[in-house]
Scaffold this motif. Sequence first.
Motif, PDB file in Angstrom:
ATOM      1  N   ASN A   6       0.808  -1.220   0.000  1.00 46.12           N
ATOM      2  CA  ASN A   6       0.000   0.000   0.000  1.00 46.12           C
ATOM      3  C   ASN A   6       0.841   1.269   0.000  1.00 46.12           C
ATOM      4  O   ASN A   6       0.292   2.361  -0.113  1.00 46.12           O
ATOM      5  CB  ASN A   6      -0.946   0.004   1.201  1.00 46.12           C
ATOM      6  N   LEU A   7       2.152   1.136   0.130  1.00 45.47           N
ATOM      7  CA  LEU A   7       3.042   2.307   0.146  1.00 45.47           C
ATOM      8  C   LEU A   7       3.376   2.672  -1.301  1.00 45.47           C
ATOM      9  O   LEU A   7       4.399   2.268  -1.844  1.00 45.47           O
ATOM     10  CB  LEU A   7       4.300   2.004   0.964  1.00 45.47           C
ATOM     11  N   LYS A   8       2.499   3.422  -1.912  1.00 42.53           N
ATOM     12  CA  LYS A   8       2.588   3.733  -3.345  1.00 42.53           C
ATOM     13  C   LYS A   8       3.781   4.608  -3.712  1.00 42.53           C
ATOM     14  O   LYS A   8       4.200   4.630  -4.859  1.00 42.53           O
ATOM     15  CB  LYS A   8       1.297   4.412  -3.818  1.00 42.53           C
ATOM     16  N   ASN A   9       4.351   5.340  -2.751  1.00 43.44           N
ATOM     17  CA  ASN A   9       5.501   6.209  -3.029  1.00 43.44           C
ATOM     18  C   ASN A   9       6.834   5.500  -2.815  1.00 43.44           C
ATOM     19  O   ASN A   9       7.889   6.065  -3.092  1.00 43.44           O
ATOM     20  CB  ASN A   9       5.443   7.464  -2.155  1.00 43.44           C
ATOM     21  N   LEU A  10       6.803   4.274  -2.316  1.00 37.91           N
ATOM     22  CA  LEU A  10       8.030   3.552  -2.001  1.00 37.91           C
ATOM     23  C   LEU A  10       8.793   3.209  -3.281  1.00 37.91           C
ATOM     24  O   LEU A  10       8.255   2.580  -4.195  1.00 37.91           O
ATOM     25  CB  LEU A  10       7.700   2.280  -1.220  1.00 37.91           C
ATOM     26  N   LYS A  11      10.050   3.657  -3.334  1.00 37.33           N
ATOM     27  CA  LYS A  11      10.888   3.449  -4.513  1.00 37.33           C
ATOM     28  C   LYS A  11      11.963   2.396  -4.294  1.00 37.33           C
ATOM     29  O   LYS A  11      12.425   1.773  -5.236  1.00 37.33           O
ATOM     30  CB  LYS A  11      11.567   4.769  -4.907  1.00 37.33           C
ATOM     31  N   GLU A  12      12.399   2.257  -3.035  1.00 36.32           N
ATOM     32  CA  GLU A  12      13.519   1.352  -2.770  1.00 36.32           C
ATOM     33  C   GLU A  12      13.426   0.787  -1.356  1.00 36.32           C
ATOM     34  O   GLU A  12      13.185   1.520  -0.408  1.00 36.32           O
ATOM     35  CB  GLU A  12      14.821   2.122  -2.928  1.00 36.32           C
ATOM     36  N   VAL A  13      13.641  -0.528  -1.265  1.00 43.13           N
ATOM     37  CA  VAL A  13      13.711  -1.208   0.027  1.00 43.13           C
ATOM     38  C   VAL A  13      15.019  -1.985   0.046  1.00 43.13           C
ATOM     39  O   VAL A  13      15.253  -2.844  -0.803  1.00 43.13           O
ATOM     40  CB  VAL A  13      12.525  -2.179   0.242  1.00 43.13           C
ATOM     41  N   SER A  14      15.877  -1.679   1.006  1.00 47.23           N
ATOM     42  CA  SER A  14      17.135  -2.396   1.139  1.00 47.23           C
ATOM     43  C   SER A  14      16.975  -3.475   2.208  1.00 47.23           C
ATOM     44  O   SER A  14      16.597  -3.190   3.345  1.00 47.23           O
ATOM     45  CB  SER A  14      18.266  -1.433   1.510  1.00 47.23           C
ATOM     46  N   LEU A  15      17.262  -4.714   1.812  1.00 51.23           N
ATOM     47  CA  LEU A  15      17.091  -5.871   2.690  1.00 51.23           C
ATOM     48  C   LEU A  15      18.387  -6.658   2.839  1.00 51.23           C
ATOM     49  O   LEU A  15      18.366  -7.858   3.108  1.00 51.23           O
ATOM     50  CB  LEU A  15      15.997  -6.778   2.119  1.00 51.23           C
ATOM     51  N   ILE A  16      19.505  -5.993   2.680  1.00 56.54           N
ATOM     52  CA  ILE A  16      20.811  -6.645   2.730  1.00 56.54           C
ATOM     53  C   ILE A  16      21.017  -7.283   4.109  1.00 56.54           C
ATOM     54  O   ILE A  16      20.742  -6.676   5.136  1.00 56.54           O
ATOM     55  CB  ILE A  16      21.934  -5.639   2.423  1.00 56.54           C
ATOM     56  N   GLY A  17      21.503  -8.521   4.110  1.00 53.28           N
ATOM     57  CA  GLY A  17      21.837  -9.202   5.360  1.00 53.28           C
ATOM     58  C   GLY A  17      20.653  -9.846   6.061  1.00 53.28           C
ATOM     59  O   GLY A  17      20.756 -10.242   7.211  1.00 53.28           O
ATOM     60  N   ASN A  18      19.521  -9.967   5.380  1.00 49.53           N
ATOM     61  CA  ASN A  18      18.353 -10.646   5.938  1.00 49.53           C
ATOM     62  C   ASN A  18      18.166 -11.987   5.232  1.00 49.53           C
ATOM     63  O   ASN A  18      18.637 -12.178   4.119  1.00 49.53           O
ATOM     64  CB  ASN A  18      17.100  -9.785   5.755  1.00 49.53           C
ATOM     65  N   LYS A  19      17.491 -12.907   5.870  1.00 48.67           N
ATOM     66  CA  LYS A  19      17.230 -14.222   5.287  1.00 48.67           C
ATOM     67  C   LYS A  19      15.772 -14.257   4.843  1.00 48.67           C
ATOM     68  O   LYS A  19      14.912 -14.832   5.495  1.00 48.67           O
ATOM     69  CB  LYS A  19      17.528 -15.319   6.304  1.00 48.67           C
ATOM     70  N   MET A  20      15.526 -13.628   3.712  1.00 47.60           N
ATOM     71  CA  MET A  20      14.175 -13.439   3.227  1.00 47.60           C
ATOM     72  C   MET A  20      13.557 -14.724   2.676  1.00 47.60           C
ATOM     73  O   MET A  20      14.237 -15.535   2.059  1.00 47.60           O
ATOM     74  CB  MET A  20      14.159 -12.378   2.124  1.00 47.60           C
ATOM     75  N   ASP A  21      12.250 -14.873   2.894  1.00 52.89           N
ATOM     76  CA  ASP A  21      11.456 -15.898   2.232  1.00 52.89           C
ATOM     77  C   ASP A  21      11.277 -15.402   0.805  1.00 52.89           C
ATOM     78  O   ASP A  21      10.514 -14.473   0.549  1.00 52.89           O
ATOM     79  CB  ASP A  21      10.111 -16.048   2.942  1.00 52.89           C
ATOM     80  N   MET A  22      11.997 -15.979  -0.127  1.00 50.58           N
ATOM     81  CA  MET A  22      12.033 -15.457  -1.496  1.00 50.58           C
ATOM     82  C   MET A  22      10.702 -15.604  -2.228  1.00 50.58           C
ATOM     83  O   MET A  22      10.369 -14.782  -3.066  1.00 50.58           O
ATOM     84  CB  MET A  22      13.164 -16.113  -2.283  1.00 50.58           C
ATOM     85  N   ILE A  23       9.929 -16.611  -1.895  1.00 49.50           N
ATOM     86  CA  ILE A  23       8.615 -16.766  -2.538  1.00 49.50           C
ATOM     87  C   ILE A  23       7.708 -15.617  -2.125  1.00 49.50           C
ATOM     88  O   ILE A  23       7.056 -14.992  -2.966  1.00 49.50           O
ATOM     89  CB  ILE A  23       7.995 -18.139  -2.187  1.00 49.50           C
ATOM     90  N   GLN A  24       7.669 -15.309  -0.845  1.00 53.53           N
ATOM     91  CA  GLN A  24       6.852 -14.200  -0.359  1.00 53.53           C
ATOM     92  C   GLN A  24       7.343 -12.883  -0.931  1.00 53.53           C
ATOM     93  O   GLN A  24       6.551 -12.045  -1.357  1.00 53.53           O
ATOM     94  CB  GLN A  24       6.870 -14.169   1.182  1.00 53.53           C
ATOM     95  N   LEU A  25       8.654 -12.694  -0.988  1.00 54.05           N
ATOM     96  CA  LEU A  25       9.217 -11.453  -1.517  1.00 54.05           C
ATOM     97  C   LEU A  25       8.881 -11.288  -3.000  1.00 54.05           C
ATOM     98  O   LEU A  25       8.554 -10.184  -3.440  1.00 54.05           O
ATOM     99  CB  LEU A  25      10.726 -11.415  -1.304  1.00 54.05           C
ATOM    100  N   GLU A  26       8.926 -12.365  -3.771  1.00 55.34           N
ATOM    101  CA  GLU A  26       8.587 -12.287  -5.194  1.00 55.34           C
ATOM    102  C   GLU A  26       7.137 -11.848  -5.392  1.00 55.34           C
ATOM    103  O   GLU A  26       6.832 -11.098  -6.312  1.00 55.34           O
ATOM    104  CB  GLU A  26       8.859 -13.616  -5.901  1.00 55.34           C
ATOM    105  N   LYS A  27       6.242 -12.300  -4.531  1.00 58.75           N
ATOM    106  CA  LYS A  27       4.837 -11.881  -4.614  1.00 58.75           C
ATOM    107  C   LYS A  27       4.707 -10.382  -4.373  1.00 58.75           C
ATOM    108  O   LYS A  27       3.969  -9.691  -5.076  1.00 58.75           O
ATOM    109  CB  LYS A  27       3.990 -12.658  -3.605  1.00 58.75           C
ATOM    110  N   ILE A  28       5.415  -9.894  -3.378  1.00 54.66           N
ATOM    111  CA  ILE A  28       5.374  -8.458  -3.073  1.00 54.66           C
ATOM    112  C   ILE A  28       5.999  -7.659  -4.208  1.00 54.66           C
ATOM    113  O   ILE A  28       5.462  -6.631  -4.629  1.00 54.66           O
ATOM    114  CB  ILE A  28       6.045  -8.171  -1.718  1.00 54.66           C
TER     115      ILE A  28
END
Length: 87
Positions: free
Chosen positions: A52-74
């Motif tokens: 819902n954050l329509k102005n968001l241009k960049e999210v830095s997630l360096i050094g996290n162990k992301m669930d890549m399937i969930q991240l791909e959906k987002i």
Amino acid sequence: SSRRRHTRFALVRGLGDVYKRQVPEEIKNLSSLQYLNLDNNNIRELPHSIVNLKNLKEVSLIGNKMDMIQLEKIKYLMPGCEFILKL
């Protein structure tokens, strides 16, 4: 000089200890947010409300162990936002 009325940048540190590896759902209230740094916070997933954050241009997630399937959906729902996972 005028005061800033909108949050454009957020640097978040230590979420792993406070939110047990979760970004709080309340992030959806930062509607003017453009850049979000969540580096090294032990985060596995982002809250779905981040789409819902329509102005968001960049999210830095360096050094996290992301669930890549969930991240791909987002990422699919936020084509105008860049997600940075590595330097």
